[in-house]
Structures are given as structure tokens and as C-alpha cells.
Write an enzyme that holds these catalytic residues in place. Structure first.
Site, PDB file in Angstrom:
ATOM      1  N   GLY A   1      -3.740  -8.426   0.183  1.00 17.96           N
ATOM      2  CA  GLY A   1      -3.066  -9.135   1.267  1.00 17.96           C
ATOM      3  C   GLY A   1      -1.645  -9.583   0.970  1.00 17.96           C
ATOM      4  N   SER A   2      -0.951  -8.867   0.059  1.00 20.35           N
ATOM      5  CA  SER A   2       0.437  -9.296  -0.199  1.00 20.35           C
ATOM      6  C   SER A   2       1.331  -9.004   1.011  1.00 20.35           C
ATOM      7  CB  SER A   2       0.993  -8.655  -1.471  1.00 20.35           C
ATOM      8  OG  SER A   2       1.159  -7.279  -1.303  1.00 20.35           O
ATOM      9  N   ASN A   3       1.056  -7.915   1.726  1.00 22.03           N
ATOM     10  CA  ASN A   3       1.819  -7.661   2.958  1.00 22.03           C
ATOM     11  C   ASN A   3       1.496  -8.708   4.020  1.00 22.03           C
ATOM     12  OD1 ASN A   3       3.607  -5.187   2.999  1.00 22.03           O
ATOM     13  ND2 ASN A   3       1.753  -4.323   2.058  1.00 22.03           N
TER      14      ASN A   3
ATOM     15  N   ILE B   1     -10.545   3.574   9.001  1.00 23.51           N
ATOM     16  CA  ILE B   1      -9.898   4.312  10.081  1.00 23.51           C
ATOM     17  C   ILE B   1     -10.460   3.804  11.402  1.00 23.51           C
ATOM     18  CG2 ILE B   1      -9.623   6.597  11.125  1.00 23.51           C
ATOM     19  CD1 ILE B   1      -9.583   7.715   8.267  1.00 23.51           C
ATOM     20  N   LEU B   2      -9.575   3.373  12.290  1.00 25.00           N
ATOM     21  CA  LEU B   2     -10.020   2.842  13.584  1.00 25.00           C
ATOM     22  C   LEU B   2     -10.399   3.994  14.512  1.00 25.00           C
ATOM     23  CD1 LEU B   2      -7.185   0.186  13.946  1.00 25.00           C
ATOM     24  CD2 LEU B   2      -9.613  -0.299  13.472  1.00 25.00           C
TER      25      LEU B   2
ATOM     26  N   ASN C   1       1.240   0.152  11.451  1.00 27.66           N
ATOM     27  CA  ASN C   1       0.662   0.313  10.107  1.00 27.66           C
ATOM     28  C   ASN C   1       1.790   0.456   9.099  1.00 27.66           C
ATOM     29  OD1 ASN C   1      -1.310   0.796   8.068  1.00 27.66           O
ATOM     30  ND2 ASN C   1      -0.927   3.001   8.235  1.00 27.66           N
TER      31      ASN C   1
ATOM     32  N   HIS D   1       2.533   2.248   5.399  1.00 24.10           N
ATOM     33  CA  HIS D   1       1.950   3.294   4.551  1.00 24.10           C
ATOM     34  C   HIS D   1       2.852   3.512   3.339  1.00 24.10           C
ATOM     35  CE1 HIS D   1      -0.484   6.795   3.666  1.00 24.10           C
ATOM     36  NE2 HIS D   1       0.626   7.458   3.440  1.00 24.10           N
TER      37      HIS D   1
ATOM     38  N   GLU E   1       7.863  -2.835   0.652  1.00 24.77           N
ATOM     39  CA  GLU E   1       6.988  -2.983   1.823  1.00 24.77           C
ATOM     40  C   GLU E   1       7.120  -4.373   2.431  1.00 24.77           C
ATOM     41  OE1 GLU E   1       2.886  -1.635   1.438  1.00 24.77           O
ATOM     42  OE2 GLU E   1       3.467  -0.299  -0.183  1.00 24.77           O
TER      43      GLU E   1
HETATM   44  C1  GRF Z   1       0.012  -1.403   0.184  1.00 21.57           C
HETATM   45  O1  GRF Z   1       0.722  -0.532  -0.658  1.00 21.57           O
HETATM   46  C2  GRF Z   1      -0.236  -0.744   1.513  1.00 21.57           C
HETATM   47  O2  GRF Z   1       0.843   0.019   1.973  1.00 21.57           O
HETATM   48  C3  GRF Z   1      -1.394   0.143   1.129  1.00 21.57           C
HETATM   49  O3  GRF Z   1      -2.215  -0.674   0.315  1.00 21.57           O
HETATM   50  C4  GRF Z   1      -1.402  -1.619  -0.344  1.00 21.57           C
HETATM   51  C5  GRF Z   1      -1.990  -2.944   0.040  1.00 21.57           C
HETATM   52  O4  GRF Z   1      -1.314  -4.018  -0.447  1.00 21.57           O
HETATM   53  N1  GRF Z   1      -2.043   0.734   2.266  1.00 21.57           N
HETATM   54  P1  GRF Z   1      -1.593  -5.486   0.046  1.00 21.57           P
HETATM   55  O5  GRF Z   1      -3.086  -5.661   0.322  1.00 21.57           O
HETATM   56  O6  GRF Z   1      -0.763  -5.761   1.264  1.00 21.57           O
HETATM   57  O7  GRF Z   1      -1.172  -6.337  -1.126  1.00 21.57           O
END
Ligand code: GRF
Length: 192
Positions: free
Chosen positions: A20-22, A96-97, A111, A113, A178
Site C-alpha cells: 500500500g505504498s501507492n 483482475i476485475l 491503474n 503498472h 510511481e
Molecule cells: C507497485 O509497483 C505497483 O505498480 C505494482 O505492485 C506494486 C505495489 O506497491 N502493481 P504498493 O502496494 O503500492 O506498495
């Protein structure tokens, strides 16, 4: 520029599966005055996602669904509609939804990626980029359509691949990008 207040921001749900860092970077972004979004819900397919902790820290509703069948998807759709969710951000979400889910939120799912799409859709993107001796990899934010990692691209950030990079070191540098790219994508699409 008009100031956005809580009441006229886009009600957003973030879907996660792991760290969950994003999600964290999106929450921090959503707190800025200029942000067009407010994060109302965190949804995970995995009760053990570390990212669910952010729901407690930032007092955001959380829900866990297994996403295994159409019944569980129906329950999620119900919850999202109940909460007037108008934008879904997939952030490290590993399921996958279904087509029908995507239809319910047409044009409203984004999303992130970890590759320069259309290169390396799906999993193990860093391994593939290193194995192919690419000079660059990076990350992409795109709209979600019914084909995997194939919706319209919003923005991308290139990251140079170093000689000694392993998938792990490359993933780490891309992840830093990201965290900036996702908020920038949201600003690009929705800022007034
Ligand atoms: C990120 O690199 C995202 O693009 C990929 O998985 C990783 C998840 O990172 N699909 P986080 O859970 O947001 O830290």
C-alpha cells in the site's frame, strides 16, 4: 483556479492487495487543497494487506472482499455505489476485475503498472525488462478497460536500468516514481 473542498471532491476508492505504498502517496496527495479527489474507501482482496493499516491511521473506511465470484463483486459494487464512489484507483491490486465490474464504472477506473506500457503487461515486469537488456523501464498510469493493462495511457515515467540492477533494486527505484506519477495522472485527468 477554484478551490476544491471536501464536499465537491471526487469520492474515490483505492483497491490494494499488499504494502500500500501507492495508497499512502494517494492519501497524502488527497489531503492537499489542490487535489480533486477525496479517498472514502480502501478495498482489499487480502485481509493481511499491510496497506489496510492506513485505513486506521487516516480514518478511512476499509472493506475486504475475496473477489472470487460474481456475488462478491456484486457486494463490492453495492458498497461502492452506497458510498457514492465515482473513481476507483487500483494501486498494487493483484486481482483482475470482471468485464461486468468494469462496465459498472466505465471510464472511472485507473491503474498504475510498473512498466512502460504497452511493454510488459501482467506480472514480473522488472525481470522481463532486465532480461531483455532494455535501457529503460518505468511506470504507467492508465484507464482500465476489459483487456489487461491495455486501457488508454494517461502518463508514464521512464527510469534508467543500471548495469547491476536486479528486479528488486529496479522495482525500488520505479516505486519512488510511481508515488509521484499517480497523483500527477489524477491532476492531469481531473484538475479543474
Ligand atoms: C507497485 O509497483 C505497483 O505498480 C505494482 O505492485 C506494486 C505495489 O506497491 N502493481 P504498493 O502496494 O503500492 O506498495
Amino acid at each position: 483556479m477554484a478551490l476544491l473542498t471536501g464536499s465537491n471532491k471526487i469520492k474515490t476508492a483505492v483497491f490494494i492487495s499488499g504494502t500500500g505504498s501507492n495508497l499512502k502517496s494517494l492519501i497524502q496527495f488527497s489531503k492537499l487543497k489542490k487535489s480533486p479527489i477525496i479517498i472514502e474507501m480502501i478495498i482489499s482482496n487480502n485481509a493481511k494487506s499491510k496497506g489496510l493499516e492506513y485505513a486506521n491511521i487516516y480514518k478511512i473506511k476499509k472493506r475486504v472482499f475475496d473477489f472470487k465470484n460474481s456475488l462478491s463483486e456484486k457486494k463490492i459494487i453495492y458498497q461502492l455505489k452506497q458510498n457514492n464512489i465515482n473513481l476507483i484507483c487500483l494501486a498494487g491490486f493483484m486481482k483482475i476485475l470482471s468485464k461486468s465490474f468494469i462496465k459498472n464504472f466505465k471510464g472511472k477506473i485507473l491503474n498504475i503498472h510498473p512498466s512502460l506500457l504497452p511493454k510488459y503487461k501482467g506480472l514480473n515486469t522488472h525481470e522481463k525488462a532486465i532480461k531483455n537488456k532494455d535501457k529503460y523501464s518505468g511506470c504507467t498510469v492508465h484507464f482500465v478497460n476489459s483487456r489487461l493493462d491495455s486501457g488508454k495511457i494517461i502518463n508514464q515515467k521512464k527510469v534508467r536500468i543500471k548495469k547491476l540492477d536486479t528486479p528488486k533494486t529496479l522495482a525500488k527505484r520505479i516505486l519512488i516514481q510511481e508515488h509521484k506519477l499517480y497523483p500527477a495522472a489524477i491532476m492531469k485527468v481531473f484538475s479543474p
